[in-house]
Design a protein around this motif. Structure first.
Motif, PDB file in Angstrom:
ATOM      1  N   ARG A 390      66.345  17.374  32.823  1.00  0.00           N
ATOM      2  CA  ARG A 390      64.963  17.130  32.406  1.00  0.00           C
ATOM      3  C   ARG A 390      64.027  18.250  32.798  1.00  0.00           C
ATOM      4  O   ARG A 390      62.864  18.259  32.406  1.00  0.00           O
ATOM      5  CB  ARG A 390      64.507  15.787  32.953  1.00  0.00           C
ATOM      6  CG  ARG A 390      65.383  14.655  32.429  1.00  0.00           C
ATOM      7  CD  ARG A 390      65.200  13.396  33.235  1.00  0.00           C
ATOM      8  NE  ARG A 390      63.888  12.829  33.045  1.00  0.00           N
ATOM      9  CZ  ARG A 390      63.583  11.942  32.120  1.00  0.00           C
ATOM     10  NH1 ARG A 390      64.513  11.513  31.309  1.00  0.00           N
ATOM     11  NH2 ARG A 390      62.369  11.477  32.026  1.00  0.00           N
ATOM     12  N   GLY A 391      64.529  19.207  33.578  1.00  0.00           N
ATOM     13  CA  GLY A 391      63.722  20.394  33.877  1.00  0.00           C
ATOM     14  C   GLY A 391      63.845  21.455  32.791  1.00  0.00           C
ATOM     15  O   GLY A 391      63.177  22.470  32.848  1.00  0.00           O
ATOM     16  N   ARG A 392      64.671  21.205  31.803  1.00  0.00           N
ATOM     17  CA  ARG A 392      64.861  22.200  30.739  1.00  0.00           C
ATOM     18  C   ARG A 392      63.673  22.209  29.782  1.00  0.00           C
ATOM     19  O   ARG A 392      63.190  21.150  29.382  1.00  0.00           O
ATOM     20  CB  ARG A 392      66.154  21.893  29.985  1.00  0.00           C
ATOM     21  CG  ARG A 392      66.354  22.767  28.759  1.00  0.00           C
ATOM     22  CD  ARG A 392      67.717  22.581  28.147  1.00  0.00           C
ATOM     23  NE  ARG A 392      67.750  23.148  26.813  1.00  0.00           N
ATOM     24  CZ  ARG A 392      68.867  23.406  26.133  1.00  0.00           C
ATOM     25  NH1 ARG A 392      70.044  23.131  26.660  1.00  0.00           N
ATOM     26  NH2 ARG A 392      68.812  23.913  24.927  1.00  0.00           N
ATOM     27  N   ARG A 393      63.252  23.393  29.405  1.00  0.00           N
ATOM     28  CA  ARG A 393      62.107  23.507  28.503  1.00  0.00           C
ATOM     29  C   ARG A 393      62.404  24.330  27.254  1.00  0.00           C
ATOM     30  O   ARG A 393      61.598  24.324  26.328  1.00  0.00           O
ATOM     31  CB  ARG A 393      60.907  24.137  29.238  1.00  0.00           C
ATOM     32  CG  ARG A 393      60.321  23.269  30.371  1.00  0.00           C
ATOM     33  CD  ARG A 393      59.671  21.999  29.845  1.00  0.00           C
ATOM     34  NE  ARG A 393      59.136  21.163  30.910  1.00  0.00           N
ATOM     35  CZ  ARG A 393      59.815  20.191  31.528  1.00  0.00           C
ATOM     36  NH1 ARG A 393      61.075  19.947  31.186  1.00  0.00           N
ATOM     37  NH2 ARG A 393      59.230  19.469  32.473  1.00  0.00           N
ATOM     38  N   HIS A 394      63.511  25.054  27.225  1.00  0.00           N
ATOM     39  CA  HIS A 394      63.783  25.823  26.001  1.00  0.00           C
ATOM     40  C   HIS A 394      64.606  24.966  25.043  1.00  0.00           C
ATOM     41  O   HIS A 394      65.251  24.008  25.446  1.00  0.00           O
ATOM     42  CB  HIS A 394      64.501  27.141  26.315  1.00  0.00           C
ATOM     43  CG  HIS A 394      65.955  27.004  26.630  1.00  0.00           C
ATOM     44  ND1 HIS A 394      66.425  26.631  27.873  1.00  0.00           N
ATOM     45  CD2 HIS A 394      67.062  27.199  25.869  1.00  0.00           C
ATOM     46  CE1 HIS A 394      67.743  26.606  27.854  1.00  0.00           C
ATOM     47  NE2 HIS A 394      68.157  26.937  26.653  1.00  0.00           N
ATOM     48  N   SER A 395      64.568  25.335  23.787  1.00  0.00           N
ATOM     49  CA  SER A 395      65.265  24.515  22.796  1.00  0.00           C
ATOM     50  C   SER A 395      66.363  25.302  22.106  1.00  0.00           C
ATOM     51  O   SER A 395      66.342  26.526  22.079  1.00  0.00           O
ATOM     52  CB  SER A 395      64.270  23.993  21.758  1.00  0.00           C
ATOM     53  OG  SER A 395      63.767  25.075  21.004  1.00  0.00           O
ATOM     54  N   ARG A 411      61.163  15.392  23.208  1.00  0.00           N
ATOM     55  CA  ARG A 411      61.951  16.580  23.532  1.00  0.00           C
ATOM     56  C   ARG A 411      63.400  16.326  23.160  1.00  0.00           C
ATOM     57  O   ARG A 411      63.803  15.195  22.912  1.00  0.00           O
ATOM     58  CB  ARG A 411      61.819  16.933  25.011  1.00  0.00           C
ATOM     59  CG  ARG A 411      62.025  15.769  25.969  1.00  0.00           C
ATOM     60  CD  ARG A 411      61.891  16.219  27.431  1.00  0.00           C
ATOM     61  NE  ARG A 411      61.696  15.104  28.334  1.00  0.00           N
ATOM     62  CZ  ARG A 411      61.694  15.197  29.659  1.00  0.00           C
ATOM     63  NH1 ARG A 411      61.864  16.369  30.221  1.00  0.00           N
ATOM     64  NH2 ARG A 411      61.516  14.139  30.426  1.00  0.00           N
TER      65      ARG A 411
END
Lengths: 553, 553
Positions: A390-395, A411
């Motif tokens: 859940r700390g991931r921000r890139h897609s 997300r």
């Protein structure tokens, strides 16, 4: 302010660890020559370099073992060295537990117990072992810098030079993380090496981080844990692999991934150059890997499927093959693999589209565990990669494909796939009402149940019956139905009303092989790009050199 | 099998990266002397060591900047070097964006934009910059080993010796991670150093990982980003800090933590030796830290609160203080700090009880972002630590305290705390109906909205009105009510029915200062253990040497 300041720090030393280290090094001088501990003095040296109650990291992960040092540790006088708090990625060798029976060690924090899991559970019950916590690898490495800072690290490398610089060859693994935590907090780092040399092929750990080098009486233990003999891959596993390639990798455009250890994922690796090729998927999926050098990946590499592989550790027999494929693997100037467990776990957690693994038990909600009755096996690295970070921000396209809401704050999700046959060998059902891990956790007085992968993190379950697309479930009830629909004649599967399956298929929550254009009869061993270890050797042009136990010729 | 094997790998080279590197090194020989690039030949050297379309990591995080190399890069001939795909933790300097305007670079993957955030958004809109993805630090480091493997790394260190070994001093930061990804995949590593020396104080990066060393025309840029002058801490911030200590740290038994940058958390640090001491909490809470060397932590360290601090990076002015406190900080044999951003982020994610940060906007569900109108600032490391790491399997008292179900499979949670005043400076409400980030994300055509911390990861929100204990909320509606109850006279707070507050307090979902035994009138600046930078220097016994801009004397 001044008064509180003066009263608090008056007379306090801020160099206690450094002073204590200096004291021990001084005492060790009678056994040491510069930074060298003679092989036959190691036990005596450990008796002055360790002190009761120390936190000691003993390198012993699931591949490389500091076996000379662990043997030496088990021989120290428990009157001199005792109550140690051991920190070990993996409890793998007999003496790893003997030291507790001998009173040398008292408490343990670890990640994985493997072959010693039964004995761990028994010793806990008998009060011989005091349990710290069970971690994933990354958690354990993290705590080395926070509240489990080591006093001593006992590690293994291939070679050292005069200055104590270390060469680890392909098995760098977790050595850098352990050493960094110890060396930079005035702990003592003792490295066993297979040999001394004037000039190292490359430097993996700088000598200024190492206190002592000792030449081991024999090379460190190294296990070939990630070698799967294709002869043992069944047609059921091939069917599941076909479904996974078609129904998950192709459908969601999976570019980057981690495979767990096991025949299921080996089957996928061996189908890419055949079935995957037929589907026209080469260059389109499965290009970037966080993975040990699995021999069963050789045909896919040779067929041009694989752009890159970053490795947690090495694999016995793969040294020359890896060295000959530097465009694919991470290698040093000496030509051999550079692995790094900490960084590969970070990559495997945050930077890949998909994790796929297997399990021994799964409940109706999709929670799974490899902890089964009486065995406290721990976690290893799987939960670290087998969850939605859940700390991931890139897609990426695959990650975005898991979005089911059109909320502007929606997300994506990491693809976390569990691939299991509905029954294990021995006819034990995989799908069960309740995980054995609950009782094991209670018996061991763990604060929480040792769950490997939580159901709410799982996006897909694959069995020989079909695929459950759990990420599409709108409720826990729907998730349960989708799992039950592919759980066969297990206790969970038998509760399922087959009439529901039609609507689950219609809604895309479940796919049967025929929904994916796969006929069960197509799942033949002839589809495997290699059918034996011998075939793998041939694919590698003779570069892969399997250990004797995998040789049939 | 054989036929497919032969057809596939026939004639394929597996050393393309290595061959290409050798070609470039060969071309560079006319500008280089061994591993040395003369300072005045750097631009020419870059013109042959880089090629169009290369993936280039330029070290520029929020502290240390490879400023000599970034300036040199901005001077290369765009006819020779162009279409670079830049990978940068932080876009911090003018020339980081100039290279896009000049056509030298085309695409960017980054983590944080800071002072350049307005220009980034503008350049995106103008089509001058092609956006890769915005990451947290750990994601970006992870991708360096998967699908963003660098061709060239441009990095900064303090000193090098003849063999190219590097000394980074306290600012090791992310250099090891960047270098490892590049050096072990046949990329080219170029290090700018402040000076050459015969013998290094210690080795931070082995010379066999480095291709070229160039002495910079002046020392690399280094910013004091984590220095907060206590003079600017307000009594409202002190009130919030008191509530946090009492209502969160003490209540949940928080042992290990990370503090974000900001006056709110500085206030907590400065209250530990006063208010915390009055509460008898020394030795009971806040012992283990993942944190840069914040000057405002000095009084707590001197008062015996702090067992250890592991650092992401260094902090200007703290060098001597840190070196004199090796029991607390991680230091090398040379005595100075060893930081490591990748490992500290791992520790900060997995091994601490609590993350506390601040934000510029929060919506009614608790989602927050520092991305506000027109500014594409990115994420840095906060989301990596400010989420519930679902891969975590070990427990601590604080983590277990977040369990609200007694399901046998229930697990704990990381404490993720947001600490905000209801209004920002300039009277802009922090609590808003909808985040500006949504529009910014749309304008920049991002695949998802750039949310810093998601509401479902937040366990506590602290404002000057009170604390919302979100982890106790049984539904989204309850979470909204708890947030609204402490949102003051912002648009979100004004929707709140004050009569609801009583039941929320009764159920433990909201605590007002009086519920925590805190009188608003007690929140005075006199409670701060240091009221100025001068006080911090005094606490440090003169060891802390603040940069000129923080000196008032």
């Amino acid at each position: 302010m001044q008064s509180s300041k003066e009263s608090m720090s008056a007379g306090r030393s801020w160099t206690r660890r450094r002073d204590e280290k200096a004291r021990r090094l001084q005492n060790a001088q009678r056994f040491t020559v510069g930074n060298r501990i003679p092989t036959n003095r190691i036990v005596e040296a450990l008796e002055v370099l360790l002190a009761p109650g120390d936190r000691v990291v003993l390198e012993g992960n699931n591949q490389k073992q500091a076996s000379f040092l662990s043997m030496a540790l088990s021989q120290v006088d428990a009157g001199k060295v005792n109550k140690l708090h051991m920190i070990m990625s993996s409890i793998s060798r007999r003496e790893h537990l003997d030291i507790f029976e001998k009173g040398i060690a008292e408490k343990i924090d670890f990640s994985y117990a493997g072959t010693q899991s039964l004995r761990v559970a028994q010793m806990l019950e008998d009060g011989i072992l005091k349990m710290g916590e069970i971690h994933t690898y990354l958690e354990l490495f993290g705590r080395l810098f926070i509240d489990l800072i080591p006093n001593v690290a006992l590690i293994a490398a291939d070679k050292a030079d005069d200055a104590g610089n270390l060469y680890t060859g392909p098995n760098t693994e977790e050595t850098p993380a352990i050493v960094e935590a110890t060396a930079f907090k005035d702990g003592i780092v003792i490295a066993q090496v297979n040999e001394l040399t004037d000039e190292l092929p490359r430097v993996d750990i700088p000598g200024s981080w190492i206190d002592f080098v000792v030449v081991a009486d024999k090379p460190y233990q190294l296990e070939a844990l990630f070698t799967r003999d294709p002869r043992h891959i069944t047609e059921l596993q091939i069917l599941m692999a076909m479904m996974t390639i078609r129904g998950i990798y192709e459908r969601h455009n999976v570019q980057s991934l981690n495979h767990g250890i096991g025949y299921n994922t080996s089957a996928i690796e061996l189908l890419l150059p055949t079935y995957g090729e037929q589907l026209g998927l080469r260059g389109k999926i499965c290009k970037y890997w966080a993975l040990n050098p699995h021999p069963t990946l050789i045909p896919a590499i040779e067929s041009g499927w694989v752009e890159s592989v970053h490795c947690f550790g090495g694999e016995v027999g793969m040294e020359q093959y890896v060295a000959a494929r530097p465009d694919v693997f991470f290698t040093g100037r000496d030509g051999s693999l550079r692995s790094n467990r900490a960084l590969s776990q970070v990559a495997g957690q945050y930077a890949v589209d998909l994790f796929i693994g297997s399990t021994l038990q799964m409940d109706g909600d999709g929670n799974s565990s490899t902890v089964t009755a009486g065995r406290l096996s721990g976690f290893g690295g799987a939960p670290n990669m087998g969850h939605d970070p859940r700390g991931r921000r890139h897609s990426t396209p695959a990650w975005l494909d898991m979005m089911t809401a059109d909320d502007p704050l929606a997300r994506g999700k990491k693809l976390v796939v569990q691939m299991v046959e509905t029954f294990q060998a021995g006819n034990a059902p995989v799908f069960v009402e309740s995980l054995d891990a609950i009782q094991v956790g209670r018996d061991a007085k763990l604060a929480t149940t040792p769950v490997m992968i939580y159901g709410d993190d799982v996006t897909h379950v694959v069995t020989e019956e079909g695929i459950a697309y759990l990420y599409k479930a709108q409720s826990l009830e729907e998730r349960r139905q989708a799992i039950a629909a592919i759980a066969g004649v297990t206790p969970i599967g038998l509760q399922h009303d087959p009439r529901l399956t039609e609507s689950l298929r219609r809604d895309g929550l479940v796919a049967l092989p025929e929904d994916l254009g796969i006929r069960r009869t197509e799942a033949r061993r002839s589809l495997l790009a290699a059918k034996s270890v011998d075939d793998l050797v041939e694919w590698s042009g003779g570069l892969y050199q399997p250990p004797a136990k995998f040789r049939s010729w």
